[in-house]
Design a protein around this motif. Structure first.
Motif, PDB file in Angstrom:
ATOM      1  N   GLN A 163      84.402  26.549  86.429  1.00  0.00           N
ATOM      2  CA  GLN A 163      85.577  26.786  85.588  1.00  0.00           C
ATOM      3  C   GLN A 163      85.980  28.266  85.600  1.00  0.00           C
ATOM      4  N   VAL A 164      84.953  29.133  85.652  1.00  0.00           N
ATOM      5  CA  VAL A 164      85.242  30.571  85.727  1.00  0.00           C
ATOM      6  C   VAL A 164      85.951  30.877  87.052  1.00  0.00           C
ATOM      7  N   GLN A 165      85.476  30.240  88.114  1.00  0.00           N
ATOM      8  CA  GLN A 165      86.092  30.423  89.430  1.00  0.00           C
ATOM      9  C   GLN A 165      87.549  29.964  89.398  1.00  0.00           C
ATOM     10  N   ALA A 166      87.773  28.807  88.759  1.00  0.00           N
ATOM     11  CA  ALA A 166      89.140  28.281  88.653  1.00  0.00           C
ATOM     12  C   ALA A 166      90.019  29.239  87.850  1.00  0.00           C
ATOM     13  N   ALA A 167      89.441  29.798  86.777  1.00  0.00           N
ATOM     14  CA  ALA A 167      90.192  30.756  85.953  1.00  0.00           C
ATOM     15  C   ALA A 167      90.529  32.003  86.764  1.00  0.00           C
ATOM     16  N   GLU A 168      89.607  32.376  87.619  1.00  0.00           N
ATOM     17  CA  GLU A 168      89.851  33.541  88.475  1.00  0.00           C
ATOM     18  C   GLU A 168      91.044  33.279  89.400  1.00  0.00           C
ATOM     19  N   HIS A 169      91.086  32.058  90.013  1.00  0.00           N
ATOM     20  CA  HIS A 169      92.213  31.707  90.887  1.00  0.00           C
ATOM     21  C   HIS A 169      93.520  31.697  90.118  1.00  0.00           C
ATOM     22  N   ALA A 170      93.434  31.319  88.850  1.00  0.00           N
ATOM     23  CA  ALA A 170      94.647  31.266  88.024  1.00  0.00           C
ATOM     24  C   ALA A 170      95.009  32.643  87.452  1.00  0.00           C
ATOM     25  N   GLY A 171      94.211  33.663  87.816  1.00  0.00           N
ATOM     26  CA  GLY A 171      94.521  35.023  87.366  1.00  0.00           C
ATOM     27  C   GLY A 171      94.175  35.280  85.907  1.00  0.00           C
ATOM     28  N   ARG A 172      93.250  34.495  85.354  1.00  0.00           N
ATOM     29  CA  ARG A 172      92.917  34.649  83.930  1.00  0.00           C
ATOM     30  C   ARG A 172      91.697  35.541  83.689  1.00  0.00           C
ATOM     31  N   VAL A 173      91.012  35.933  84.756  1.00  0.00           N
ATOM     32  CA  VAL A 173      89.776  36.709  84.586  1.00  0.00           C
ATOM     33  C   VAL A 173      90.098  38.204  84.535  1.00  0.00           C
ATOM     34  N   THR A 174      89.415  38.922  83.664  1.00  0.00           N
ATOM     35  CA  THR A 174      89.620  40.376  83.568  1.00  0.00           C
ATOM     36  C   THR A 174      88.467  41.102  84.254  1.00  0.00           C
ATOM     37  N   TYR A 175      88.813  42.107  85.051  1.00  0.00           N
ATOM     38  CA  TYR A 175      87.798  42.973  85.664  1.00  0.00           C
ATOM     39  C   TYR A 175      87.775  44.304  84.934  1.00  0.00           C
ATOM     40  N   TYR A 176      86.592  44.867  84.837  1.00  0.00           N
ATOM     41  CA  TYR A 176      86.470  46.147  84.128  1.00  0.00           C
ATOM     42  C   TYR A 176      85.312  46.919  84.746  1.00  0.00           C
ATOM     43  N   GLU A 177      85.481  48.225  84.870  1.00  0.00           N
ATOM     44  CA  GLU A 177      84.444  49.038  85.493  1.00  0.00           C
ATOM     45  C   GLU A 177      84.227  50.301  84.683  1.00  0.00           C
ATOM     46  N   ARG A 178      82.984  50.726  84.637  1.00  0.00           N
ATOM     47  CA  ARG A 178      82.684  51.947  83.891  1.00  0.00           C
ATOM     48  C   ARG A 178      81.665  52.740  84.705  1.00  0.00           C
ATOM     49  N   HIS A 179      81.970  54.024  84.938  1.00  0.00           N
ATOM     50  CA  HIS A 179      81.086  54.859  85.744  1.00  0.00           C
ATOM     51  C   HIS A 179      80.208  55.722  84.848  1.00  0.00           C
ATOM     52  N   ASP A 180      78.932  55.688  85.115  1.00  0.00           N
ATOM     53  CA  ASP A 180      78.017  56.587  84.410  1.00  0.00           C
ATOM     54  C   ASP A 180      77.498  57.581  85.441  1.00  0.00           C
ATOM     55  N   ARG A 181      78.249  58.678  85.604  1.00  0.00           N
ATOM     56  CA  ARG A 181      77.941  59.611  86.700  1.00  0.00           C
ATOM     57  C   ARG A 181      76.620  60.338  86.482  1.00  0.00           C
ATOM     58  N   ALA A 182      76.272  60.534  85.202  1.00  0.00           N
ATOM     59  CA  ALA A 182      75.031  61.258  84.898  1.00  0.00           C
ATOM     60  C   ALA A 182      73.818  60.572  85.523  1.00  0.00           C
ATOM     61  N   VAL A 196      77.208  52.423  88.342  1.00  0.00           N
ATOM     62  CA  VAL A 196      78.499  51.821  88.018  1.00  0.00           C
ATOM     63  C   VAL A 196      78.245  50.500  87.289  1.00  0.00           C
ATOM     64  N   HIS A 197      78.890  50.320  86.151  1.00  0.00           N
ATOM     65  CA  HIS A 197      78.809  49.058  85.408  1.00  0.00           C
ATOM     66  C   HIS A 197      80.055  48.253  85.746  1.00  0.00           C
ATOM     67  N   ARG A 198      79.858  47.112  86.378  1.00  0.00           N
ATOM     68  CA  ARG A 198      81.003  46.308  86.812  1.00  0.00           C
ATOM     69  C   ARG A 198      80.988  44.977  86.065  1.00  0.00           C
ATOM     70  N   PHE A 199      82.136  44.623  85.490  1.00  0.00           N
ATOM     71  CA  PHE A 199      82.210  43.393  84.680  1.00  0.00           C
ATOM     72  C   PHE A 199      83.323  42.490  85.173  1.00  0.00           C
ATOM     73  N   ARG A 200      83.143  41.194  85.007  1.00  0.00           N
ATOM     74  CA  ARG A 200      84.292  40.299  84.942  1.00  0.00           C
ATOM     75  C   ARG A 200      84.053  39.388  83.758  1.00  0.00           C
ATOM     76  N   PHE A 201      85.096  39.099  83.010  1.00  0.00           N
ATOM     77  CA  PHE A 201      84.927  38.227  81.839  1.00  0.00           C
ATOM     78  C   PHE A 201      86.158  37.375  81.630  1.00  0.00           C
ATOM     79  N   VAL A 202      85.933  36.245  80.967  1.00  0.00           N
ATOM     80  CA  VAL A 202      87.038  35.347  80.638  1.00  0.00           C
ATOM     81  C   VAL A 202      86.673  34.632  79.341  1.00  0.00           C
ATOM     82  N   ASN A 203      87.648  34.547  78.443  1.00  0.00           N
ATOM     83  CA  ASN A 203      87.401  33.926  77.143  1.00  0.00           C
ATOM     84  C   ASN A 203      87.735  32.433  77.164  1.00  0.00           C
ATOM     85  N   ASP A 204      87.127  31.725  76.206  1.00  0.00           N
ATOM     86  CA  ASP A 204      87.487  30.328  75.952  1.00  0.00           C
ATOM     87  C   ASP A 204      87.230  29.399  77.139  1.00  0.00           C
ATOM     88  N   MET A 205      85.985  29.274  77.518  1.00  0.00           N
ATOM     89  CA  MET A 205      85.568  28.394  78.616  1.00  0.00           C
ATOM     90  C   MET A 205      84.747  27.232  78.043  1.00  0.00           C
TER      91      MET A 205
END
Ligand SMILES: [Zn+2]
Length: 444
Positions: free
Chosen positions: A256-275, A279-288
């Motif tokens: 279902q997450v894969q399907a949501a990704e195809h439908a453009g419903r998944v959010t990507y987010y990245e956060r760099h901890d240079r110290a 790199v913290h890499r996320f994908r998330f989707v609500n209401d599954m």
């Protein structure tokens, strides 16, 4: 001792000092009903407090505790009137129902709630992160009691075991954890039917809500717990959750997450901890939907990769807290903090002198469970020292390891006449000759 005398440690919370908590534990034991009709030469409170002292001092075995009893200090520091020898201690404690110890755990926890001592443990909008984890702490082919779990193997042989559902308030930034009263996973009375972690969790959350109706919790558990009935139990008790999920166990959810990704419903987010070069890499989707059989159970899904030069670590969770780019990072840290219950609780019990799996004596009814509970209670008092007692922290820092700290603590306890645990810690910090304590107390 090589320490500049101008160092004045921060104030100690007196109500969370070892001496205050020993007193509290002792009076909790004293208020328990003693159902014995004969031979009450040694009170139930003395027997319980002696076992508690054995774990508090990290005595390597009941026999070792019995040999080096240091009656004087057991009386002054732990308030024990008469210390039972090993066999009477086992005999007195075996019939004690472990559940009578609950008020003692809650009374110690109430001390944490005073004077903002719990504040460093708050996580996400005033919630506490509560890690739950089932552990097996005893297993044998021969030794067993009425509460042992019993497994019969194909070849007809049996294994007996004890497990419990451990619970602790944890925080991603804190090393200390606050253990709550664990729920034993034991053979049900008389039925011969094995209990299981799922039932133990149900009992645990019901009692948690009785004891703490107003505290806000986010429960964090491993992926076995990501099932619809359990999530409904948590929901029914007003508990939030961050639960591990695995693609292998939850194929429908991941599709279902894969399907949501195809439908453009998944959010990507990245956060760099240079110290630290991560790199913290996320994908998330609500209401599954959690799975095909329970599409009405809706969850929010987080997948996470921690990427460094040398490795990639991968985790995924479901939660009932709506995920956004604002909270996905702390939610991840909450999910990952769960290892603390293993590292800080179980491993501390196993490796740092608690001899968790060592056989203190098994008994025929409850002894094994009562000992495991008292060991957790001693651990709870230790964690109060670790998080809130500047003197304990100073001694720990000076000696460099807990193992050495317990060793030195026992050595002094057995050789010197001491008035209090504070005096013992001061002796470890300043040496025995230091006449006046520098550590101040406040009564917050
Ligand atoms: Zn047993």
């Amino acid at each position: 001792m090589g320490f500049p005398m101008s160092i004045v440690a921060p104030h100690v919370r007196k109500h969370l000092s070892a001496d205050a908590l020993f007193h509290l534990v002792r009076s909790g034991f004293a208020s328990l009903p003693d159902h014995r009709l004969d031979d009450t030469e040694i009170s139930l409170a003395d027997a319980l407090m002696s076992a508690f002292a054995m774990f508090s001092l990290k005595a390597p075995s009941l026999l070792a505790f019995d040999k080096e009893r240091a009656e004087g200090n057991l009386h002054t520091i732990y308030g024990i009137v008469r210390v039972p020898c090993d066999t009477p201690m086992r005999t007195i404690l075996d019939p004690v129902s472990p559940k009578v110890l609950r008020p003692v755990f809650t009374s110690v926890f109430r001390q944490w709630q005073r004077g903002k001592a719990l504040e460093p443990m708050t996580f996400l909008d005033g919630h506490y992160l509560l890690a739950l984890d089932g552990t097996e702490y005893f297993s044998s082919k021969t030794i067993h009691c009425a509460s042992c779990l019993h497994r019969v193997h194909r070849n007809g042989s049996s294994t007996y075991a004890h497990q419990m559902l451990g619970a602790a308030i944890i925080h991603p930034d804190q090393r200390a954890v606050i253990p709550l009263m664990p729920e034993p996973i034991v053979n049900c009375d008389g039925t011969g039917k094995n209990d299981c972690q799922r039932n133990a969790t149900k009992r645990f959350v019901a009692k948690l809500r009785q004891d703490h109706p107003h505290l806000k919790f986010i429960v964090t558990e491993e992926s076995l717990s990501s099932n619809a009935p359990h999530i409904e139990t948590l929901h029914a008790h007003g508990l939030h959750y961050i639960l591990g999920v695995k693609a292998g166990d939850h194929p429908y959810l991941f599709q279902q997450v894969q399907a949501a990704e195809h439908a453009g419903r998944v959010t990507y987010y990245e956060r760099h901890d240079r110290a630290v070069g991560v790199v913290h890499r996320f994908r998330f989707v609500n209401d599954m939907p959690l799975n095909a059989a329970h599409t009405h159970v809706r969850v929010h899904f987080i997948e996470y990769w921690e990427v460094s030069d040398t490795q990639v670590q991968h985790f995924s969770w479901v939660t009932d807290i709506r995920v956004s780019t604002r909270n996905v990072y702390p939610l991840m840290r909450g999910g990952r903090a769960r290892w603390k219950i293993e590292n800080e609780t179980c491993n501390t019990l196993k490796n740092q002198g608690y001899h968790f799996e060592h056989n203190y004596g098994h008994g025929e009814q409850h002894l094994s469970v009562v000992f495991a509970m008292l060991m957790r209670l001693a651990f709870l008092v230790d964690q109060a020292q670790q998080l809130c007692c500047a003197l304990f922290q100073a001694v720990w820092a000076k000696l460099g390891s807990k193992r050495l700290l317990w060793e030195r603590m026992r050595a002094l306890f057995y050789t010197d006449a001491l008035a209090s645990m504070q005096q013992l810690f001061e002796a470890l910090f300043y040496g025995l000759k230091k006449p006046t304590p520098v550590f101040g107390f406040d009564s917050a």
